[in-house]
Motif scaffolding. Sequence first.
Motif, PDB file in Angstrom:
ATOM      1  N   LEU A 123     124.246  29.101 -23.608  1.00 38.10           N
ATOM      2  CA  LEU A 123     124.653  28.549 -24.904  1.00 38.10           C
ATOM      3  C   LEU A 123     123.510  27.854 -25.648  1.00 38.10           C
ATOM      4  O   LEU A 123     123.674  27.457 -26.796  1.00 38.10           O
ATOM      5  N   ASN A 124     122.385  27.687 -24.962  1.00 36.16           N
ATOM      6  CA  ASN A 124     121.271  26.901 -25.498  1.00 36.16           C
ATOM      7  C   ASN A 124     121.712  25.457 -25.769  1.00 36.16           C
ATOM      8  O   ASN A 124     121.411  24.876 -26.810  1.00 36.16           O
ATOM      9  N   TYR A 125     122.458  24.915 -24.820  1.00 31.44           N
ATOM     10  CA  TYR A 125     122.938  23.539 -24.857  1.00 31.44           C
ATOM     11  C   TYR A 125     122.111  22.708 -23.876  1.00 31.44           C
ATOM     12  O   TYR A 125     121.487  23.247 -22.961  1.00 31.44           O
ATOM     13  N   ALA A 126     122.170  21.410 -24.032  1.00 34.42           N
ATOM     14  CA  ALA A 126     121.613  20.503 -23.029  1.00 34.42           C
ATOM     15  C   ALA A 126     122.559  20.499 -21.828  1.00 34.42           C
ATOM     16  O   ALA A 126     123.737  20.847 -21.953  1.00 34.42           O
ATOM     17  N   PHE A 127     122.049  20.101 -20.676  1.00 34.78           N
ATOM     18  CA  PHE A 127     122.880  19.980 -19.483  1.00 34.78           C
ATOM     19  C   PHE A 127     122.679  18.604 -18.870  1.00 34.78           C
ATOM     20  O   PHE A 127     121.546  18.128 -18.753  1.00 34.78           O
ATOM     21  N   VAL A 128     123.786  17.979 -18.476  1.00 37.43           N
ATOM     22  CA  VAL A 128     123.727  16.690 -17.788  1.00 37.43           C
ATOM     23  C   VAL A 128     124.748  16.696 -16.656  1.00 37.43           C
ATOM     24  O   VAL A 128     125.890  17.119 -16.846  1.00 37.43           O
ATOM     25  N   ASP A 129     124.328  16.219 -15.507  1.00 36.94           N
ATOM     26  CA  ASP A 129     125.223  15.990 -14.373  1.00 36.94           C
ATOM     27  C   ASP A 129     125.434  14.477 -14.312  1.00 36.94           C
ATOM     28  O   ASP A 129     124.457  13.727 -14.221  1.00 36.94           O
ATOM     29  N   THR A 130     126.675  14.020 -14.384  1.00 34.61           N
ATOM     30  CA  THR A 130     126.908  12.575 -14.443  1.00 34.61           C
ATOM     31  C   THR A 130     126.442  11.861 -13.178  1.00 34.61           C
ATOM     32  O   THR A 130     125.972  10.723 -13.258  1.00 34.61           O
ATOM     33  N   ASP A 131     126.542  12.511 -12.021  1.00 33.49           N
ATOM     34  CA  ASP A 131     126.041  11.879 -10.793  1.00 33.49           C
ATOM     35  C   ASP A 131     124.520  11.734 -10.846  1.00 33.49           C
ATOM     36  O   ASP A 131     123.968  10.696 -10.462  1.00 33.49           O
TER      37      ASP A 131
ATOM     38  N   LYS B  88     126.842  19.895 -28.267  1.00 35.73           N
ATOM     39  CA  LYS B  88     125.955  20.904 -27.680  1.00 35.73           C
ATOM     40  C   LYS B  88     125.417  20.469 -26.316  1.00 35.73           C
ATOM     41  O   LYS B  88     124.244  20.637 -26.011  1.00 35.73           O
ATOM     42  N   THR B  89     126.311  19.898 -25.509  1.00 33.22           N
ATOM     43  CA  THR B  89     125.947  19.463 -24.162  1.00 33.22           C
ATOM     44  C   THR B  89     127.008  19.941 -23.181  1.00 33.22           C
ATOM     45  O   THR B  89     128.199  19.829 -23.451  1.00 33.22           O
ATOM     46  N   VAL B  90     126.554  20.475 -22.061  1.00 30.63           N
ATOM     47  CA  VAL B  90     127.440  20.812 -20.951  1.00 30.63           C
ATOM     48  C   VAL B  90     127.290  19.692 -19.931  1.00 30.63           C
ATOM     49  O   VAL B  90     126.172  19.368 -19.522  1.00 30.63           O
ATOM     50  N   ILE B  91     128.413  19.109 -19.542  1.00 32.41           N
ATOM     51  CA  ILE B  91     128.396  17.960 -18.639  1.00 32.41           C
ATOM     52  C   ILE B  91     129.154  18.296 -17.360  1.00 32.41           C
ATOM     53  O   ILE B  91     130.348  18.609 -17.398  1.00 32.41           O
ATOM     54  N   ALA B  92     128.443  18.232 -16.238  1.00 33.87           N
ATOM     55  CA  ALA B  92     129.069  18.373 -14.925  1.00 33.87           C
ATOM     56  C   ALA B  92     129.472  16.976 -14.483  1.00 33.87           C
ATOM     57  O   ALA B  92     128.624  16.101 -14.322  1.00 33.87           O
ATOM     58  N   THR B  93     130.762  16.762 -14.339  1.00 29.19           N
ATOM     59  CA  THR B  93     131.253  15.433 -13.983  1.00 29.19           C
ATOM     60  C   THR B  93     131.373  15.288 -12.473  1.00 29.19           C
ATOM     61  O   THR B  93     131.432  16.276 -11.744  1.00 29.19           O
ATOM     62  N   GLY B  94     131.440  14.051 -12.032  1.00 29.79           N
ATOM     63  CA  GLY B  94     131.715  13.795 -10.625  1.00 29.79           C
ATOM     64  C   GLY B  94     133.138  14.231 -10.309  1.00 29.79           C
ATOM     65  O   GLY B  94     134.010  14.226 -11.187  1.00 29.79           O
ATOM     66  N   GLY B  95     133.379  14.603  -9.074  1.00 25.79           N
ATOM     67  CA  GLY B  95     134.691  15.106  -8.678  1.00 25.79           C
ATOM     68  C   GLY B  95     135.834  14.146  -8.945  1.00 25.79           C
ATOM     69  O   GLY B  95     136.961  14.561  -9.207  1.00 25.79           O
ATOM     70  N   GLY B  96     135.547  12.849  -8.907  1.00 26.43           N
ATOM     71  CA  GLY B  96     136.586  11.852  -9.123  1.00 26.43           C
ATOM     72  C   GLY B  96     136.686  11.345 -10.549  1.00 26.43           C
ATOM     73  O   GLY B  96     137.441  10.408 -10.821  1.00 26.43           O
ATOM     74  N   MET B  97     135.962  11.960 -11.457  1.00 24.63           N
ATOM     75  CA  MET B  97     135.985  11.507 -12.856  1.00 24.63           C
ATOM     76  C   MET B  97     137.406  11.467 -13.407  1.00 24.63           C
ATOM     77  O   MET B  97     137.740  10.614 -14.225  1.00 24.63           O
ATOM     78  N   VAL B  98     138.251  12.371 -12.946  1.00 23.96           N
ATOM     79  CA  VAL B  98     139.615  12.460 -13.479  1.00 23.96           C
ATOM     80  C   VAL B  98     140.544  11.368 -12.953  1.00 23.96           C
ATOM     81  O   VAL B  98     141.680  11.257 -13.417  1.00 23.96           O
ATOM     82  N   LEU B  99     140.092  10.572 -12.011  1.00 23.18           N
ATOM     83  CA  LEU B  99     140.963   9.543 -11.447  1.00 23.18           C
ATOM     84  C   LEU B  99     141.325   8.465 -12.467  1.00 23.18           C
ATOM     85  O   LEU B  99     142.398   7.876 -12.392  1.00 23.18           O
ATOM     86  N   ALA B 100     140.453   8.228 -13.417  1.00 26.38           N
ATOM     87  CA  ALA B 100     140.725   7.229 -14.456  1.00 26.38           C
ATOM     88  C   ALA B 100     141.396   7.902 -15.650  1.00 26.38           C
ATOM     89  O   ALA B 100     140.853   8.846 -16.230  1.00 26.38           O
ATOM     90  N   THR B 101     142.559   7.402 -16.006  1.00 25.78           N
ATOM     91  CA  THR B 101     143.290   7.939 -17.159  1.00 25.78           C
ATOM     92  C   THR B 101     142.414   7.943 -18.403  1.00 25.78           C
ATOM     93  O   THR B 101     142.407   8.910 -19.170  1.00 25.78           O
TER      94      THR B 101
END
Length: 170
Positions: free
Chosen positions: A26-34, A72-85
């Motif tokens: 996609l020619n986007y930036a990439f960030v992994d939250t961890d 224009k960013t793809v973000i890989a979240t931590g597995g538990g990111m969804v625990l917080a509403t």
Amino acid sequence: MATTIYLIGARASGKTTIGRALASVLNYAFVDTDEYMSATSHMTVAEVVAKEGWVGFRRRESEALHAVTAPKTVIATGGGMVLATANRKYMRAHGKVFYLHVPAEVMAERLKADPNSAQRPTLTGRSIVEEINEVMAERETLYHETAHYILNGSVPVERVVKQALDMLGG
């Protein structure tokens, strides 16, 4: 399309690998939250958990989510990111959320083969397979509730990226 793309799923579901590939296409930036959290705290995930506990880690995780969200960013979240509403609502409101669904057995094999697995603290103190099953029992509904789209993360990377592009209309 200049949206933020969030990848959610359990540890070893392929969020970072798929995220890098999708961002490249996609020619986007990439960030992994961890990775972001480790870079900004100067500690590994395991060190953050050891020093601040899971509550401190989850707080930092939420802060990282807000800090890295950008068009224009793809973000890989931590597995538990969804625990917080609040995190679930934030991701749905600020971009497109893809859940990388992967069978527990596949995730277990990936974790066993991962040389960095020692840097990932156990969530339950159980074996890898038991932990994955327990964690997925807790989070599966949250992943589905948060996702705009569900991807089969157990197929080759190129196919997962194609699935995502098709879902995005590209």
